[in-house]
Design a protein around this motif. Structure first.
Motif, PDB file in Angstrom:
ATOM      1  N   ALA A   1      47.661  41.445  37.040  1.00 46.46           N
ATOM      2  CA  ALA A   1      47.010  41.141  35.683  1.00 46.46           C
ATOM      3  C   ALA A   1      45.796  41.667  35.722  1.00 46.46           C
ATOM      4  N   ALA A   2      45.154  41.654  36.634  1.00 44.07           N
ATOM      5  CA  ALA A   2      43.516  42.164  36.558  1.00 44.07           C
ATOM      6  C   ALA A   2      43.502  43.698  36.761  1.00 44.07           C
ATOM      7  N   GLY A   3      44.754  44.432  37.109  1.00 40.14           N
ATOM      8  CA  GLY A   3      44.394  45.842  37.218  1.00 40.14           C
ATOM      9  C   GLY A   3      44.334  46.155  38.665  1.00 40.14           C
ATOM     10  N   ILE A   4      44.500  45.432  39.719  1.00 46.62           N
ATOM     11  CA  ILE A   4      44.288  45.679  41.074  1.00 46.62           C
ATOM     12  C   ILE A   4      45.525  45.967  41.764  1.00 46.62           C
ATOM     13  N   PRO A   5      45.493  47.208  42.218  1.00 47.94           N
ATOM     14  CA  PRO A   5      46.772  47.357  43.079  1.00 47.94           C
ATOM     15  C   PRO A   5      47.055  46.495  44.116  1.00 47.94           C
ATOM     16  N   GLN A   6      48.040  46.209  44.552  1.00 51.38           N
ATOM     17  CA  GLN A   6      48.457  45.244  45.764  1.00 51.38           C
ATOM     18  C   GLN A   6      48.170  45.568  47.085  1.00 51.38           C
ATOM     19  N   ASP A   7      48.012  46.703  47.159  1.00 51.15           N
ATOM     20  CA  ASP A   7      47.376  47.206  48.536  1.00 51.15           C
ATOM     21  C   ASP A   7      45.878  47.180  49.019  1.00 51.15           C
TER      22      ASP A   7
END
Length: 543
Positions: free
Chosen positions: A258-264
């Motif tokens: 939701a915050a636009g941070i990639p999961q890696d």
């Protein structure tokens, strides 16, 4: 999932990462988790800030009797004095969203209590009407901050399974404050007039000191921490508030997306190159909203408007005058009857906290507003009879008091707590702080208009006619809620997008949401964007 461009506020219908083939639905729906004591304590402490608004509402209902006598002011000046604080709240509520995105939710609560402390002292030491109005301005700014940030922090710290219960705490605190204000009126009413009302207003500074100190023991909101790239701290807070490391990891994945941070991105601290302090949010909310955001705004503004336009603050603030119109002439008896209103409101709001996650928001809201329509109509009928009767009618006085208590009971068991719960959980992460600010602004403006015009209104169309008007507004509100509002019980904050943007077929979408499969690369199908695209770059912070 490198290179993912997450939507601003858009999230998948299921968590972006699966842990041992589990999803958040396994945690939220298939078993009933125990209430987390740490989350309970945090939500309770943050919500206590709204006691300041409740105390001001309750204490002013009785203080104006003595202020009018001491300062020799007119009914119009009384209306202004009582209602203007709600308009002053706008300054605090609009500023709270931006400031809380800047310095964090926790320190904004401290700031709110400090402002109200100053305002209470100014009111307590007022020497004339102008000085008193200035004190109301300062206190109003503090109240605006307190309402907005208490709602925001509580919803962001609460697990989905008990979010309704915990997010109703601010309304519980408001009602507790109202009751304390009524008790303060009665306790200080025996003092000399010029001292009594000043003590009533001035002692409101005392709880703000303890609240400001106590808030420092709370953790920061995990969602705010993620927006700042402080993933390690966010994970630790989620571990404490959820009590399950697997669920915490799933929730963190949702918030990151939701915050636009990639999961890696898994470092404790990452650099997030995007808007984090509210820039551009107003444009996304008002100028270029998506259909889902537009629907959310309609629901948030509507529920706040109808909550106040149905006349609750008129009843709470002017209950001594209403009881006087009903035939109760003794000041002591009027204050005692007003205390009964406070007790009933507090009892039923406590009942509501246990029902809101069991029955659901929508059913409880519709039942509540239906009861309000019936009680307001009957109250208007009984007051009209009293107005046209030359002799006192004991049965009518009893009916009037019963309907006042029934109205506040129906209000407190439904629309009272649900308004704050619903509004805070439907806004997407990036838009939540400013969205909550706008909702609080609508609430306070409507309350201010009602409280600043009530006396003039009932003098123009009679006291009975005024409550018939409130009943009509509540009836329109019931239709609005039935058509527009969606059931949100049990949904995570990151799942809300699926419920909005459609006025037909939303129940089917809610059912589909439970069966959506998560792709192995951490994305899901069918995302509905709630905001504009923002990129974030994940790399370990270099200090």
């Amino acid at each position: 999932m490198a290179g993912l461009k997450a939507e601003n506020g858009a999230v998948s219908s299921q968590p972006a990462v699966a842990v041992d083939n589990k999803t958040l639905s396994d945690f939220e729906l298939t078993k009933k988790p125990k209430k987390n004591k740490f989350a309970f304590a945090c939500a309770l402490l943050a919500s206590l800030s709204t006691i300041l608004l409740g105390y001001d509402i309750g204490v002013m209902s009785g203080a104006i009797i003595f202020i009018k006598e001491d300062l020799k002011i007119s009914d119009v000046e009384i209306e202004m004095l009582v209602g203007i604080l709600n308009l002053y709240c706008l300054v605090g509520s609009f500023a709270a969203g931006r400031i809380s995105d800047w310095i964090g939710r926790r320190y904004t609560i401290v700031f709110a209590n400090a402002i109200f402390f100053v305002g209470s002292l100014l009111m307590g030491f007022s020497t004339n009407y102008a000085f008193l109005m200035f004190g109301r301005f300062v206190a109003g700014v503090g109240v605006g901050f307190a309402i907005t940030i208490a709602l925001l922090y509580t919803v962001e710290i609460s697990p989905a399974s008990s979010r309704g219960f915990l997010t109703s705490f601010p309304e519980v605190s408001i009602n507790a404050g109202i009751l304390l204000g009524y008790v303060s009126n009665y306790a200080f009413s025996k003092l000399p007039t010029n001292i009594g009302w000043r003590l009533m207003l001035g002692v409101g500074a005392i709880p703000s000191v303890f609240l400001a100190i106590g808030v420092l023991a709370m953790p920061e909101s995990p969602r705010w921490l993620v927006m700042q790239g402080r993933l390690g701290e966010a994970k630790r807070v989620l571990d404490k508030t959820l009590g399950n490391k697997e669920e915490a990891q799933l929730r963190l994945s949702d918030i990151k997306e939701a915050a636009g941070i990639p999961q890696d991105c898994n470092d404790d601290i990452v650099q997030v190159e995007k808007q984090t302090h509210g820039e551009g949010v107003w444009r996304q909310l008002l100028l270029h909203p998506t259909p889902a955001v537009r629907h959310v705004l309609i629901c948030a503004f509507g529920i706040h408007f109808f909550q106040q336009a149905s006349g609750i603050d008129a009843v709470v603030l002017y209950s001594p005058r209403i009881f006087e119109k009903a035939g109760i002439t003794s000041s002591n008896d009027k204050l005692l009857a007003t205390m009964a209103v406070g007790f009933v409101k507090t009892i039923f709001i406590l009942v509501a906290t246990f029902l809101i996650d069991r029955i659901g928001r929508r059913a409880l809201l519709l039942s509540s507003v239906g009861g309000m329509v019936a009680s307001l109509s009957t109250l208007g009928f009984s007051l009209t009879i009293i107005d046209h009767s030359e002799a006192k009618l004991a049965w009518d006085i009893g009916l009037c008091m019963t309907m006042v208590l029934a109205f506040v009971a129906f209000f407190s068991i439904g629309i009272g707590p649900i308004t704050g719960v619903y509004m805070t959980e439907i806004f997407p992460l990036k838009l939540r702080a400013q969205g909550v600010s706008m909702g609080v602004a609508v609430n306070r403006v409507t309350s201010g208009v009602i409280s600043m015009t009530f006396i003039s209104l009932y003098e123009a169309i009679t006291i009975g006619g005024t409550f018939f008007l409130f009943a009509g507004i509540a009836a329109i509100g019931w239709v609005f809620f039935y058509v527009c509002l969606r059931e949100t019980r049990g949904k995570t904050l990151e799942e809300m997008e699926w419920l909005f943007g459609k006025f037909v077929g939303w129940r089917e979408e809610a059912k589909k949401m439970k069966t959506k499969e998560v792709n192995t690369n951490g994305t899901s199908n069918g995302q509905i964007p709630l905001g504009n695209t923002n990129n974030s770059i994940c790399r370990q912070s270099q200090g």
